[in-house]
Design a protein around this motif. Structure first.
Motif, PDB file in Angstrom:
ATOM      1  N   LYS A  47      -2.646   5.648  -5.053  1.00  0.00           N
ATOM      2  CA  LYS A  47      -1.901   4.509  -5.889  1.00  0.00           C
ATOM      3  C   LYS A  47      -2.024   3.137  -4.908  1.00  0.00           C
ATOM      4  O   LYS A  47      -2.252   2.357  -5.156  1.00  0.00           O
ATOM      5  N   LYS A  48      -1.907   3.666  -3.388  1.00  0.00           N
ATOM      6  CA  LYS A  48      -2.049   2.547  -2.564  1.00  0.00           C
ATOM      7  C   LYS A  48      -3.344   1.949  -2.485  1.00  0.00           C
ATOM      8  O   LYS A  48      -3.564   0.594  -2.464  1.00  0.00           O
ATOM      9  N   SER A  51      -3.904   0.171  -5.942  1.00  0.00           N
ATOM     10  CA  SER A  51      -3.437  -1.221  -5.943  1.00  0.00           C
ATOM     11  C   SER A  51      -3.942  -2.236  -4.904  1.00  0.00           C
ATOM     12  O   SER A  51      -3.851  -3.510  -5.110  1.00  0.00           O
TER      13      SER A  51
END
Ligand code: NAP
Length: 251
Positions: A47-48, A51
């Motif tokens: 996710k990091k 994003s």
């Protein structure tokens, strides 16, 4: 140049040095694969990366198990077609004096730290050979030089250096390089949790009187993984603030 558009797998990248390394590879344009035993950790790192605009696939797998390694590599090949860069980072320790080490302590440390890199290398090398390109970076430890209470850990990390030197010779003609990084004291949650007196003692034996950052290891990986690093193979670089030069004098 660099690692742009290369497919990079970093094992044990759900936390610590692996997490920083996989993020740095993604920031430098690699398509990255986040692996760890824990799916939640994998999802958090993927996710990091996404994003921040990176490309990432997450696969939970225990790299000490052959069937899970094969499944992991198949998923990567299905998504990205190949594996160009393999960073064997996942590692564990069960530190105890010789007489206290159980057979299980010995086996699990050797299985994760040494058998895992063997299984992964054996599974990805056919893809690297086909593309006449490969970078394998194995995360050893300065402790392979020897450290009390780490007979199992140091043996696994020393074995990883021997493994890397041997693979480097076997694979050189296929344009696949194999190198090692031997980190010293690095600031990770593990270090932060140590009691202050132990931290002070550790710092006394640091020539730089500082502690390394996870990024210091990431930069080492970027160096070995670079397209341009094709003439560097079979090497071990110590990233430890000079402590390897002191060897075990401070024990
Ligand atoms: P870490 O924070 O514990 O990260 C290692 C990750 O690997 C953890 O998320 C761990 O999951 C995972 N892992 C463990 N067994 C696995 C398996 N069988 N399959 C897949 N993933 C697995 O440790 P680190 O400090 O970043 O260390 C990374 C590497 O650097 C290790 O090889 C270590 O030996 C080496 N190293 C670290 C230092 C240092 O100062 N930190 C110094 C020298 C060498 P769990 O947490 O669930 O077990």
């Amino acid at each position: 140049m660099g690692v742009q558009n290369r497919v990079a797998l970093v094992t044990g990248s759900g936390s610590g040095l692996g997490e920083t390394t996989v993020m740095m590879l993604a920031q430098n344009g690699a398509k990255v694969v986040v692996n760890d035993v824990d799916q939640a950790k994998v999802d958090k790192v993927v996710k990091k990366i996404k994003s921040a605009g990176g490309e990432a696939l997450g696969v939970a797998a225990d790299i000490s198990k052959k069937d899970q390694v094969q499944d992991l590599v198949q998923k990567i090949v299905k998504q990205f077609g190949t594996v160009d860069i393999l960073v064997n980072n996942a590692g564990i320790a069960r530190d105890k004096g010789l007489l206290k080490i159980t057979e299980e302590d010995w086996d699990i440390v050797l299985d994760v730290n040494l058998k895992g890199p063997f299984l992964l290398s054996q599974t990805v090398v056919p893809y690297m050979k086909e593309r006449k390109f490969g970078r394998i970076v194995n995360i050893s430890s300065r402790a392979y030089l020897g450290w009390p209470t780490q007979a199992n850990y140091a043996s696994s990390k020393g074995g990883l250096v021997s493994f890397s030197r041997t693979l480097a010779l076997e694979l050189a003609k296929h344009q696949i390089t194999v190198n090692c990084i031997a980190p010293g004291l690095i600031q990770t949650p593990l270090y932060d949790a140590l009691p202050d007196n132990i931290k002070e003692n550790l710092m006394k034996s640091q020539p730089t009187k500082t502690i390394g950052k996870p990024e210091d290891i990431g930069y080492g990986v970027l160096f070995f993984a670079d397209d341009e690093a094709d003439y560097v193979t079979g090497q071990t670089i110590f990233i430890c603030g000079g402590k390897s030069v002191l060897s075990s004098l401070s024990v």
